[in-house]
Design a protein around this motif. Structure first.
Motif, PDB file in Angstrom:
ATOM      1  N   ILE A 104       0.844  -1.190   0.000  1.00  0.00           N
ATOM      2  CA  ILE A 104       0.000   0.000   0.000  1.00  0.00           C
ATOM      3  C   ILE A 104       0.883   1.246   0.000  1.00  0.00           C
ATOM      4  CG2 ILE A 104      -1.817   1.274   1.186  1.00  0.00           C
ATOM      5  CD1 ILE A 104      -2.698  -1.483   0.259  1.00  0.00           C
ATOM      6  N   LEU A 105       0.677   2.104  -0.990  1.00  0.00           N
ATOM      7  CA  LEU A 105       1.330   3.406  -0.997  1.00  0.00           C
ATOM      8  C   LEU A 105       0.301   4.443  -0.552  1.00  0.00           C
ATOM      9  CD1 LEU A 105       3.557   5.445  -1.621  1.00  0.00           C
ATOM     10  CD2 LEU A 105       2.793   5.445  -4.009  1.00  0.00           C
ATOM     11  N   ALA A 106       0.458   4.944   0.660  1.00  0.00           N
ATOM     12  CA  ALA A 106      -0.418   5.989   1.197  1.00  0.00           C
ATOM     13  C   ALA A 106       0.268   7.326   0.922  1.00  0.00           C
ATOM     14  CB  ALA A 106      -0.649   5.781   2.685  1.00  0.00           C
ATOM     15  N   ASP A 107      -0.018   7.881  -0.241  1.00  0.00           N
ATOM     16  CA  ASP A 107       0.711   9.060  -0.703  1.00  0.00           C
ATOM     17  C   ASP A 107       0.198  10.328  -0.028  1.00  0.00           C
ATOM     18  OD1 ASP A 107       2.749  10.119  -2.145  1.00  0.00           O
ATOM     19  OD2 ASP A 107       1.747  10.051  -4.088  1.00  0.00           O
ATOM     20  N   GLU A 108       1.141  11.107   0.541  1.00  0.00           N
ATOM     21  CA  GLU A 108       0.827  12.354   1.241  1.00  0.00           C
ATOM     22  C   GLU A 108      -0.256  12.123   2.300  1.00  0.00           C
ATOM     23  OE1 GLU A 108       1.667  16.141  -1.329  1.00  0.00           O
ATOM     24  OE2 GLU A 108       0.248  14.898  -2.441  1.00  0.00           O
ATOM     25  N   ILE A 109       0.031  11.219   3.199  1.00  0.00           N
ATOM     26  CA  ILE A 109      -0.936  10.794   4.204  1.00  0.00           C
ATOM     27  C   ILE A 109      -1.407  11.952   5.079  1.00  0.00           C
ATOM     28  CG2 ILE A 109       0.874  10.131   5.843  1.00  0.00           C
ATOM     29  CD1 ILE A 109      -0.932   7.872   6.784  1.00  0.00           C
ATOM     30  N   ASN A 110      -0.552  12.961   5.263  1.00  0.00           N
ATOM     31  CA  ASN A 110      -0.937  14.078   6.134  1.00  0.00           C
ATOM     32  C   ASN A 110      -1.865  15.090   5.449  1.00  0.00           C
ATOM     33  OD1 ASN A 110       1.228  14.773   4.469  1.00  0.00           O
ATOM     34  ND2 ASN A 110       2.002  16.313   5.882  1.00  0.00           N
ATOM     35  N   ARG A 111      -2.327  14.786   4.245  1.00  0.00           N
ATOM     36  CA  ARG A 111      -3.281  15.684   3.579  1.00  0.00           C
ATOM     37  C   ARG A 111      -4.735  15.288   3.870  1.00  0.00           C
ATOM     38  NH1 ARG A 111      -1.607  19.670   0.995  1.00  0.00           N
ATOM     39  NH2 ARG A 111       0.492  19.790   0.107  1.00  0.00           N
ATOM     40  N   ALA A 112      -4.942  14.169   4.538  1.00  0.00           N
ATOM     41  CA  ALA A 112      -6.302  13.730   4.865  1.00  0.00           C
ATOM     42  C   ALA A 112      -6.584  14.001   6.340  1.00  0.00           C
ATOM     43  CB  ALA A 112      -6.459  12.241   4.572  1.00  0.00           C
ATOM     44  N   PRO A 113      -7.849  14.288   6.695  1.00  0.00           N
ATOM     45  CA  PRO A 113      -8.187  14.557   8.097  1.00  0.00           C
ATOM     46  C   PRO A 113      -8.065  13.311   8.974  1.00  0.00           C
ATOM     47  CG  PRO A 113     -10.167  14.531   6.737  1.00  0.00           C
ATOM     48  CD  PRO A 113      -9.002  14.475   5.804  1.00  0.00           C
ATOM     49  N   ALA A 114      -8.152  13.525  10.283  1.00  0.00           N
ATOM     50  CA  ALA A 114      -7.909  12.455  11.263  1.00  0.00           C
ATOM     51  C   ALA A 114      -8.832  11.255  11.070  1.00  0.00           C
ATOM     52  CB  ALA A 114      -8.049  13.015  12.673  1.00  0.00           C
ATOM     53  N   TYR A 157      -2.836  17.809   7.851  1.00  0.00           N
ATOM     54  CA  TYR A 157      -3.297  17.423   9.183  1.00  0.00           C
ATOM     55  C   TYR A 157      -2.208  16.559   9.817  1.00  0.00           C
ATOM     56  CZ  TYR A 157      -7.781  18.699   7.065  1.00  0.00           C
ATOM     57  OH  TYR A 157      -8.799  19.363   6.416  1.00  0.00           O
ATOM     58  N   PRO A 158      -1.478  17.094  10.801  1.00  0.00           N
ATOM     59  CA  PRO A 158      -0.381  16.320  11.416  1.00  0.00           C
ATOM     60  C   PRO A 158      -0.874  14.979  11.947  1.00  0.00           C
ATOM     61  CG  PRO A 158      -0.339  18.606  12.147  1.00  0.00           C
ATOM     62  CD  PRO A 158      -1.618  18.425  11.391  1.00  0.00           C
ATOM     63  N   LEU A 159      -0.075  13.958  11.749  1.00  0.00           N
ATOM     64  CA  LEU A 159      -0.452  12.627  12.214  1.00  0.00           C
ATOM     65  C   LEU A 159      -0.438  12.579  13.738  1.00  0.00           C
ATOM     66  CD1 LEU A 159       1.627  10.358   9.810  1.00  0.00           C
ATOM     67  CD2 LEU A 159      -0.738  11.047   9.588  1.00  0.00           C
ATOM     68  N   PRO A 160      -1.458  12.015  14.360  1.00  0.00           N
ATOM     69  CA  PRO A 160      -1.465  11.877  15.818  1.00  0.00           C
ATOM     70  C   PRO A 160      -0.408  10.872  16.277  1.00  0.00           C
ATOM     71  CG  PRO A 160      -3.333  10.741  14.864  1.00  0.00           C
ATOM     72  CD  PRO A 160      -2.685  11.493  13.742  1.00  0.00           C
ATOM     73  N   GLU A 161       0.060  11.045  17.516  1.00  0.00           N
ATOM     74  CA  GLU A 161       1.105  10.178  18.038  1.00  0.00           C
ATOM     75  C   GLU A 161       0.704   8.707  18.005  1.00  0.00           C
ATOM     76  OE1 GLU A 161       0.449  13.132  19.262  1.00  0.00           O
ATOM     77  OE2 GLU A 161       2.389  14.055  18.854  1.00  0.00           O
ATOM     78  N   ALA A 162      -0.587   8.429  18.248  1.00  0.00           N
ATOM     79  CA  ALA A 162      -1.052   7.041  18.257  1.00  0.00           C
ATOM     80  C   ALA A 162      -0.837   6.370  16.905  1.00  0.00           C
ATOM     81  CB  ALA A 162      -2.537   6.983  18.628  1.00  0.00           C
ATOM     82  N   GLN A 163      -0.997   7.127  15.830  1.00  0.00           N
ATOM     83  CA  GLN A 163      -0.783   6.547  14.509  1.00  0.00           C
ATOM     84  C   GLN A 163       0.695   6.508  14.155  1.00  0.00           C
ATOM     85  OE1 GLN A 163      -3.520   7.696  11.470  1.00  0.00           O
ATOM     86  NE2 GLN A 163      -2.146   7.131   9.802  1.00  0.00           N
ATOM     87  N   LEU A 164       1.424   7.543  14.520  1.00  0.00           N
ATOM     88  CA  LEU A 164       2.861   7.550  14.259  1.00  0.00           C
ATOM     89  C   LEU A 164       3.538   6.335  14.882  1.00  0.00           C
ATOM     90  CD1 LEU A 164       3.839  11.312  14.789  1.00  0.00           C
ATOM     91  CD2 LEU A 164       4.044  10.007  12.668  1.00  0.00           C
ATOM     92  N   ASP A 165       3.093   5.980  16.102  1.00  0.00           N
ATOM     93  CA  ASP A 165       3.716   4.882  16.835  1.00  0.00           C
ATOM     94  C   ASP A 165       3.505   3.538  16.156  1.00  0.00           C
ATOM     95  OD1 ASP A 165       5.313   4.202  19.018  1.00  0.00           O
ATOM     96  OD2 ASP A 165       3.593   3.528  20.193  1.00  0.00           O
TER      97      ASP A 165
END
Length: 325
Positions: A104-114, A157-165
């Motif tokens: 899966i290529l999730a391109d520019e993931i921080n462009r979508a809302p939480a 939309y910055p990625l939340p810590e829960a997802q970053l982890d």
């Protein structure tokens, strides 16, 4: 050929079309071997998308590209139940979304809302998607490579810590050197000429997924000594209790690495050692990958941000201060 030879050959084939980004190609292989997901950050045009496309071209695995945009819906990723009518009778059937692919290529993931970003959470962690109370398993070989642009902040939309982890590694991609840049231009020119002439090379035989699973089985047998294990844990705890090591670290760090950081350090270190042809992990293996495993798991203080201190600089100080057992 052995599983080790197969994986090295796979990396070599990918490297033939991804010039000047050897570290990124190696991290992509490590993510595949360690069965984890990658967050890849870099400026546009640095072959992030091309890298996973090249992996899919050389591995017997389906690639699905999801372009994240502000108007994307969770169902656009996971799929949804669709009403079908046949012979006067109707029923709802689940129609799979693009997440049901091995790569899966999730391109520019921080462009979508939480809400949309969170749709990836269950898929990445549980390897399944639940829609309408029904769980649908994802493929056995499942790798998410998410990309984001570090300089564009408008409309993101910055990625939340829960997802970053949940990402095993956070890989940063830089510019290639001058020699590699010239090679990239020549490669692009050759590909353009080949496309215009209508000719195409015979596609190389794709590597079977079994080779990846065999490699993972061998990595599971890689030895981690008690001393190296103690060193890994010491690195993690140094990010949580920095005041015990260094006054500057105490000022820079607000939150340290989670237990997923320790688990990731172990998994990636064993994969790295195996990739280098060894059946045991050394402290140097841990040092080689610790930045990629910790980079996104540290929350820096306001003082660190104000002083221009980066997560990599903090990790450098941690590695400097923690002694090898």
């Amino acid at each position: 050929m052995s599983a080790h030879d197969d994986i090295l050959a796979l990396g070599k084939r990918i490297g033939q079309t991804i010039i000047g980004q050897e570290a990124m190609v190696e991290r992509l292989l490590l993510g595949l071997l360690a069965d984890g997901h990658l967050l890849v950050e870099g400026l546009p045009g640095l072959a992030k998308t091309r890298a996973i496309k090249s992996l899919a071209k050389n591995l017997d695995a389906e690639l699905s590209r999801i372009q994240f945009t502000p108007d994307l819906l969770p169902s656009d990723i996971t799929g949804s139940e669709v009403y079908f009518s046949e012979g006067g009778k109707g029923e709802f059937r689940f129609q799979e979304g693009p997440i049901f692919a091995s790569l899966i290529l999730a391109d520019e993931i921080n462009r979508a809302p939480a809400k949309v970003q969170s749709a990836l959470l269950e898929a990445m962690e549980e390897r399944q998607v639940t829609v309408g109370g029904q769980s649908h398993p994802l493929p056995d070989l499942f790798l998410v490579m998410a990309t984001q642009n570090p300089i564009e902040q408008e409309g993101t939309y910055p990625l939340p810590e829960a997802q970053l982890d949940r990402f095993l590694m956070h890989v940063q991609v830089g510019y290639p050197d001058e020699k590699s840049e010239a090679a990239i231009v020549r490669l692009n020119r050759a590909e353009e000429n080949e496309a215009k002439s209508g000719g195409s090379k015979k596609p190389a035989e794709k590597l079977a997924q079994k080779a990846v699973f065999d490699a993972r089985a061998e990595i599971g047998k890689v030895t981690v000594s008690e001393a190296v294990e103690t060193y890994m844990v010491a690195l993690v705890f140094a990010t949580r209790y920095p005041a015990k090591l260094d006054a500057d670290l105490a000022k820079w760090l607000q939150v340290g690495a989670s237990p997923r950081g320790a688990i990731g350090l172990d998994r990636v270190s064993r994969s790295y050692a195996w990739l280098k042809g060894r059946d045991y992990v050394t402290p140097d293996d841990v040092k080689a990958i610790v930045h990629d495993v910790f980079r996104h798991r540290l929350i820096l203080s306001y003082e660190a941000h104000a002083g221009g201190i980066t997560a990599d600089q903090v990790i450098d100080r941690v590695v400097e201060r923690v002694a090898v057992a």
